[in-house]
Design an enzyme around this catalytic site. Structure first.
Site, short mmCIF file in Angstrom:
data_model
loop_
_atom_site.label_atom_id
_atom_site.label_comp_id
_atom_site.label_asym_id
_atom_site.label_seq_id
_atom_site.Cartn_x
_atom_site.Cartn_y
_atom_site.Cartn_z
N HIS A 45 3.87 35.88 12.02
CA HIS A 45 4.89 36.87 11.67
C HIS A 45 4.96 37.99 12.72
O HIS A 45 3.95 38.41 13.26
CB HIS A 45 4.60 37.45 10.28
CG HIS A 45 3.26 38.10 10.15
ND1 HIS A 45 2.10 37.39 9.93
CD2 HIS A 45 2.88 39.38 10.20
CE1 HIS A 45 1.09 38.21 9.85
NE2 HIS A 45 1.52 39.44 10.01
N ASN A 46 6.17 38.42 12.99
CA ASN A 46 6.45 39.56 13.90
C ASN A 46 6.24 39.24 15.37
O ASN A 46 6.48 40.10 16.23
CB ASN A 46 5.57 40.78 13.56
CG ASN A 46 5.72 41.23 12.13
OD1 ASN A 46 6.72 40.92 11.49
ND2 ASN A 46 4.72 41.92 11.62
#
EC number: 2.3.1.191
Lengths: 363, 363, 363
Positions: A259-260
């Site tokens: 994620h990210n």
């Protein structure tokens, strides 16, 4: 399908040598090539093998003496490996998906399909999803709510594009790839053992027993143009904003992107690479198989990470790294040469201690 | 969807600062936040970035001077990372699966669905399977014969739950996860090279050529409550009894758990972790990405294993480990500092040998 | 299902001891065995545990005194682990797929199904595919155009066999396995940073920014008889010829095999192993979990590679290897013993330098 050597040469922007009218039905390795196959022998070391096959035409290296090799026609690309791209594109028979929308596909009336989109049997396309013109959605694929795909996408069997994921043009996903699963983000009510261990460099790992609370992923995934994702690879959604993959980047099989994460343009991530949450990868970075990037790091543009390199701190631009933990490649080669000779070094130091002790008259 | 700052604060068990009636439609990073978004700036280092965005409300750190930061409203959680859990749960738009049983799903008449279970298009639910109340079975999911799922499960697109697997309440499986594939267990008629190499510590690896006979998996998989499994991860069935995963444990993407493994409560296994057959993992254990645990080992409660750690022997409770092979984290840091300086040490020892030899009058 | 001890013994080619007419309904670990279960206690160390269970019959070690252990009947195999194969095969309840062709499956009229082939719900079988007699095609499986499967195949839920892949008899694929995704093969117009780094051993990694051109996979995958592939594993197609896996070879979960790779007979590749493009693996090779093989290498027959070994150069036949980079196992044990003691060695050398300096009168 048959091709003349002339046709092939033209498709590659090259000139046919010899009998350009000779036809072939495909390519083959030199030693097993039949008379109707183009023998692939892109360096002189494959010249010998041509004699074991029956090829009459060869895809050889620049300057090769194709007549002396017993051939009737040849293509002599200046960079054969690069010309392989156009050659194989021309001869690719593809996955065999029908060019139509199969009646068993479940397509929400609120989905928008561009011109000439084909959808395979038992695919599911959700409400609000938009599929660009000319895309091929394979059998048993899932495209979630409000996901968008640019023109010319090719999603192989069993690919899953989750809700609100946005993908550019000419996207390719191999079977089983998952784009937009939830990020792996959990938190304990009090400071956890991991947080403490990071603060104390590992001196304090003991943790009171706590359960993990889930942080949902409010972001999705944004992918540029000309990206390819390998079989059963996974790219997670972001927490607050989207996880991002830049144009021209290619991921091999069983790669996971957390994620990210932000990955730049024209990167290559080989098989089983893992990039942990929130790390930022520059442009033109190459990661060999099984490379691991810890979370919240930066890997600079054009860095090259050798097989199974484990990156636990930032990597500057242009750096070639290897090992666990990652070192500059030259340092790695030196250090591990030393590691292999360590038992000998221990013996030498022991001998020295004896000699010094004796010389000092302490014996 | 819009929320007042007051509503959000209450959902987090906190108090709104400033204009609690201000509304937002979502969250954003501070530098890109629009006027109708709640800016996430959970530590002072993000304070500057607030100026680049247009947010009027912030999710900040305890004690932040939100007025001085130019905001009209703020939430100041004592542990922002923990409050992210409730905040993101509140704003999560979810996968967009319809709340109904899709007519294209193939549900065996002998399957039992609890109240308010939804089943996505083209899912398959086998004979004797039981799905707990309120569960969401995504598109193209497979639930095998006699498998049981507790209440409130969420199986994303393409998940496979194989026959006789038993899972507790509130289970989440990301797309493509496989629970209950057969264990990888093969045996040769005579002692194999691997068995000999283990007995002789690697001195004897040469093996007569033998073929492998398959050991079937008579057990299944038992999973507790509140477990989450990542995209394309796999958990194998046991040989004689079930493979087991304790309540509260979370697995990231592309993790594999072998046959007979027992994992305790509230563990975290990050991306690409592998746990080989019959190993036993305690409670509250954290494994960073790409960690590998060899077979038949024990990892004690609250152990923390850093990125790509390879565990080849038992790990005591509370230990923080890193490296291949795994060492205590402090020892690892010291040893690899030494490894990098090894070439210099070799030179120093060579110089010493010359000096000692000279001093001894041997020159 | 019930079995008499006599029936079981005969199926294993062994003789029942004691009351052969005693019936059991399954097997169990000794401590938890019920009165109607056969207790598995294959070495004397499990003898004690028999007392905690209620078993009346045991599957024990050769020469075990079953009467003294309180049992009424026993089977005493000379190599219990090997006899587990026939025993578990006999008692395996299987995946519970129905023995019929489900009406929801989408089978191209041009596909050929042998006698007694069953096809699960929502499977897709493409034009020209041929499925051998007695095969079981699970739910949601995809078999592509012109792919061929020998007799007795078992494809679990969600397996993808891509176009033109050729597979021998008795093939087993666990859920989500992908055979025949495209190879990961990309090339830059000019020499890339990776090519330069390889030529210069890492001294030159800086690369001008170039985009990657795709090399299509004209080959497919050829797999021998009696091969098993684990859950969510992937085997890529070859570039010019097929990628090949020899008869009797078994792959565990999340394994990836790159384009053009050749794997011999009777190999074992455990969980998360990766073999990069064009490498050639001999017969009877065993790779423990997370092993990585770089591209274009050779691993000789009967080599054994320990957990997470990273192979960056050729491995001779019969060699037992461990580590990153791979070393002979004995060398690895010695070298890492030294690595752990390195900080002490640095101190000793520092002390020696002082002593020598003093002895030389330089103080």
């Amino acid at each position: 399908m048959t091709y003349t050597i002339q046709q092939i040469a033209e498709a590659l922007g090259l000139t046919a040598e010899g009998n350009g009218a000779l036809t072939v039905t495909g390519v083959a390795e030199p030693q097993s090539a039949r008379a109707d196959e183009l023998a692939m022998a892109s360096t002189p070391k494959y010249a010998e093998a041509l004699k074991d096959g029956a090829a009459r035409a060869g895809f050889l290296w620049a300057g090769a003496d194709w007549r002396a090799l017993g051939l009737e026609a040849a293509i002599l690309p200046p960079r054969p490996r690069f010309s392989m791209s156009a050659l194989t594109a021309m001869m690719d028979r593809g996955p065999g998906y029908a060019a139509s929308v199969h009646p068993s596909a479940v397509i929400d009336p609120g989905a928008e399909l561009g011109a000439d989109v084909s959808v395979g049997p038992l695919a599911v396309i959700g409400r609000g999803a938009r599929i660009g013109a000319g895309s091929v959605i394979g059998p048993q694929v899932f495209v979630g709510e409000d996901a968008t795909l640019g023109e010319g996408a090719l999603l192989h069997a069993g690919v899953r594009i989750m809700a609100r994921v946005r993908i550019g043009a000419r996207f390719i996903a191999q079977p089983g790839a998952v784009i937009g699963g939830d990020g792996f983000s959990f938190v304990t009510p009090e400071l956890s053992g991991v947080e403490k261990a990071r603060q104390s460099l590992g001196e304090e790992g003991t943790d009171s027993a706590q359960s993990w609370a889930r942080i949902a992923s409010l972001g999705a995934v944004t992918i540029g143009d000309d990206v390819e994702i390998g079989a059963n690879s996974t790219v997670d959604r972001g927490t607050v904003r989207d996880t991002m993959i830049g144009s021209g980047t290619k991921l091999d099989n069983l790669v996971t992107v957390g994620h990210n994460v932000v990955i730049g343009r024209d990167c290559l991530l080989c098989g089983q690479v893992g990039v942990a949450g929130s790390s930022v990868i520059g442009d033109n970075v190459v990661m060999a198989g099984q490379v691991g990037i810890s979370d919240n790091l930066r890997v600079g543009d054009r860095a090259i990470l050798g097989g199974a390199t484990v990156v636990l701190s930032n990597v500057p631009a242009g750096r070639v790294m290897l090992g666990y933990p990652a070192m500059k490649m030259e340092s790695h080669v030196e250090a591990y040469k030393g590691l292999r000779r360590l038992p000998r070094l221990f013996r030498e130091v022991a001998d020295l201690k004896k000699a010094v002790s004796k010389a000092s008259g302490n014996d």
